[in-house]
Design a protein around this motif. Structure first.
Motif, PDB file in Angstrom:
ATOM      1  N   LEU A   7       0.850  -1.194   0.000  1.00 34.55           N
ATOM      2  CA  LEU A   7       0.000   0.000   0.000  1.00 34.55           C
ATOM      3  C   LEU A   7       0.879   1.236   0.000  1.00 34.55           C
ATOM      4  O   LEU A   7       1.799   1.354   0.809  1.00 34.55           O
ATOM      5  CB  LEU A   7      -0.899   0.015   1.241  1.00 34.55           C
ATOM      6  N   VAL A   8       0.594   2.164  -0.928  1.00 34.98           N
ATOM      7  CA  VAL A   8       1.223   3.483  -0.925  1.00 34.98           C
ATOM      8  C   VAL A   8       0.115   4.532  -0.835  1.00 34.98           C
ATOM      9  O   VAL A   8      -0.805   4.546  -1.657  1.00 34.98           O
ATOM     10  CB  VAL A   8       2.072   3.741  -2.181  1.00 34.98           C
ATOM     11  N   VAL A   9       0.188   5.384   0.183  1.00 31.03           N
ATOM     12  CA  VAL A   9      -0.707   6.534   0.313  1.00 31.03           C
ATOM     13  C   VAL A   9       0.112   7.775  -0.053  1.00 31.03           C
ATOM     14  O   VAL A   9       1.115   8.072   0.601  1.00 31.03           O
ATOM     15  CB  VAL A   9      -1.264   6.663   1.741  1.00 31.03           C
ATOM     16  N   HIS A  10      -0.290   8.477  -1.105  1.00 27.31           N
ATOM     17  CA  HIS A  10       0.386   9.714  -1.521  1.00 27.31           C
ATOM     18  C   HIS A  10      -0.559  10.857  -1.180  1.00 27.31           C
ATOM     19  O   HIS A  10      -1.593  11.043  -1.823  1.00 27.31           O
ATOM     20  CB  HIS A  10       0.680   9.675  -3.021  1.00 27.31           C
ATOM     21  N   ALA A  11      -0.226  11.629  -0.143  1.00 28.38           N
ATOM     22  CA  ALA A  11      -1.200  12.534   0.451  1.00 28.38           C
ATOM     23  C   ALA A  11      -0.762  13.996   0.407  1.00 28.38           C
ATOM     24  O   ALA A  11       0.262  14.363   0.977  1.00 28.38           O
ATOM     25  CB  ALA A  11      -1.463  12.126   1.899  1.00 28.38           C
ATOM     26  N   MET A  12      -1.550  14.814  -0.275  1.00 30.45           N
ATOM     27  CA  MET A  12      -1.447  16.275  -0.242  1.00 30.45           C
ATOM     28  C   MET A  12      -0.096  16.804  -0.714  1.00 30.45           C
ATOM     29  O   MET A  12       0.386  17.819  -0.231  1.00 30.45           O
ATOM     30  CB  MET A  12      -1.749  16.777   1.167  1.00 30.45           C
TER      31      MET A  12
ATOM     32  N   GLN B 248       6.953   6.219  -9.644  1.00 29.09           N
ATOM     33  CA  GLN B 248       7.778   5.804  -8.499  1.00 29.09           C
ATOM     34  C   GLN B 248       6.946   5.016  -7.487  1.00 29.09           C
ATOM     35  O   GLN B 248       7.410   4.029  -6.914  1.00 29.09           O
ATOM     36  CB  GLN B 248       8.399   7.025  -7.831  1.00 29.09           C
ATOM     37  N   CYS B 249       5.705   5.455  -7.279  1.00 31.20           N
ATOM     38  CA  CYS B 249       4.823   4.730  -6.359  1.00 31.20           C
ATOM     39  C   CYS B 249       4.511   3.341  -6.895  1.00 31.20           C
ATOM     40  O   CYS B 249       4.497   2.357  -6.139  1.00 31.20           O
ATOM     41  CB  CYS B 249       3.528   5.508  -6.154  1.00 31.20           C
TER      42      CYS B 249
ATOM     43  N   LEU C  54      -2.528   1.875  -4.599  1.00 32.72           N
ATOM     44  CA  LEU C  54      -2.126   3.277  -4.465  1.00 32.72           C
ATOM     45  C   LEU C  54      -3.364   4.089  -4.133  1.00 32.72           C
ATOM     46  O   LEU C  54      -4.402   3.967  -4.791  1.00 32.72           O
ATOM     47  CB  LEU C  54      -1.521   3.805  -5.765  1.00 32.72           C
ATOM     48  N   LEU C  55      -3.251   4.937  -3.119  1.00 35.97           N
ATOM     49  CA  LEU C  55      -4.330   5.840  -2.743  1.00 35.97           C
ATOM     50  C   LEU C  55      -3.744   7.252  -2.681  1.00 35.97           C
ATOM     51  O   LEU C  55      -2.826   7.516  -1.907  1.00 35.97           O
ATOM     52  CB  LEU C  55      -4.910   5.427  -1.385  1.00 35.97           C
ATOM     53  N   VAL C  56      -4.257   8.134  -3.530  1.00 40.37           N
ATOM     54  CA  VAL C  56      -3.751   9.510  -3.641  1.00 40.37           C
ATOM     55  C   VAL C  56      -4.838  10.485  -3.203  1.00 40.37           C
ATOM     56  O   VAL C  56      -6.000  10.329  -3.577  1.00 40.37           O
ATOM     57  CB  VAL C  56      -3.333   9.839  -5.088  1.00 40.37           C
TER      58      VAL C  56
ATOM     59  N   LEU D 124      -7.759   9.522  -5.626  1.00 40.43           N
ATOM     60  CA  LEU D 124      -7.456   8.583  -6.701  1.00 40.43           C
ATOM     61  C   LEU D 124      -7.073   7.240  -6.109  1.00 40.43           C
ATOM     62  O   LEU D 124      -6.336   7.185  -5.123  1.00 40.43           O
ATOM     63  CB  LEU D 124      -6.285   9.087  -7.558  1.00 40.43           C
ATOM     64  N   THR D 125      -7.571   6.156  -6.720  1.00 42.12           N
ATOM     65  CA  THR D 125      -7.107   4.826  -6.341  1.00 42.12           C
ATOM     66  C   THR D 125      -6.754   4.049  -7.597  1.00 42.12           C
ATOM     67  O   THR D 125      -7.407   4.194  -8.642  1.00 42.12           O
ATOM     68  CB  THR D 125      -8.174   4.043  -5.540  1.00 42.12           C
TER      69      THR D 125
END
Length: 273
Positions: free
Chosen positions: A85-90, A104-105, A115-117, A238-239
């Motif tokens: 799991l990658v969370v890319h936040a703000m 990269q994620c 991936l959760l953005v 985004l997922t």
């Protein structure tokens, strides 16, 4: 010869401005955390090696007890294939190369990883952008970059596909805040660490007349019934999943085993020739 990616944002300035943030002003980041938490509750899976990419680690501490938290610099501190799991936040709205960030994620994720953005969307601060643009054009006879460009939901969703993610989903969470005046709004953005860090920003002081006229225009167009200024913030969520043979696959054209009329239980009608 490789072509250099255009530098939209001045990362050194952004880092310096983020360093002056105030925790109580990070309500957008708190909202982003709530959205991430809600979405993860609907995913029927336990994640054992999550990582969170975010500018302000203090907002995300304790969300996922086993998670690594790392910054959103251009080159992410991620190990290839190490995470489920990658969370890319703000941070994506400040990326000089947003597709590169997503790639990269993807490389950091294992097969069938999530991936959760959460990032700011295109309608964010549209009132401020329009008011400053009109005021500066009238006072100075030209425009300078003041409010960072942010992607619309359709464009951001397409970035997931460009980065190689499967099953992409994009949705948005709009909200409106209210401020006493333009100065109050600008101070709040400063305390968020979200003030102008564009590489081509104006490097000399802005005439006071620009801000005075901008507030007048803002009030004419976006004043609330109680005399405050409305400011839109839009979170885009985004997922996407790293491709896997176990995921649902679209059928090949012509591979259906049942005619549409049969499935709908209606008579089949031939079109006139």
């Amino acid at each position: 010869m490789t072509q250099e990616m255009p530098r939209i944002f001045d990362r050194e300035t952004l880092i310096a401005r983020r360093a002056r943030r105030k925790r109580e002003a990070l309500f957008l980041h708190d909202l982003a955390r709530d959205e991430v938490e809600d979405r993860l509750q609907f995913v029927k899976r336990s994640f054992t090696n999550p990582v969170i990419v975010a500018p302000f680690a203090e907002v995300w501490e304790g969300l996922l007890p086993s998670a690594k938290i790392t910054g959103d610099q251009d080159l992410l501190d991620l190990e290839e294939g190490a995470h489920d799991l990658v969370v890319h936040a703000m941070g994506l709205h400040w990326a000089n190369d947003p597709v590169g960030q997503l790639i990269q994620c993807r490389r950091a994720l294992r097969e069938d990883g999530l991936l959760l953005v959460v990032t700011l969307g295109g309608q964010t601060l549209h009132e401020l952008r329009a008011s400053l643009a009109e005021a500066e054009t009238y006072v100075s006879g030209g425009l300078s970059p003041r409010v960072a460009p942010m992607g619309e939901i359709r464009d951001l969703g397409a970035l997931l596909q460009r980065a190689g993610f499967a099953l992409p989903v994009a949705d948005l969470v709009p909200m409106t805040a209210q401020y006493r005046d333009l100065k109050h709004l600008m101070h709040e953005l400063r305390d968020m660490g979200e003030t102008n860090a564009m590489a081509d920003r104006l490097r000399r002081p802005t005439p006071r007349a620009v801000f005075e006229l901008a507030e007048h225009i803002y009030r004419q167009n976006f004043e609330t019934e109680n005399g405050r200024l409305a400011a839109t913030f839009e979170l885009v969520c985004l997922t996407g999943w790293t491709p896997s043979e176990s995921q649902p696959q679209p059928l090949r054209p012509g591979s259906a085993k049942m005619r549409l009329a049969e499935a709908l239980k209606v008579p089949e009608t031939k079109l006139p020739e």
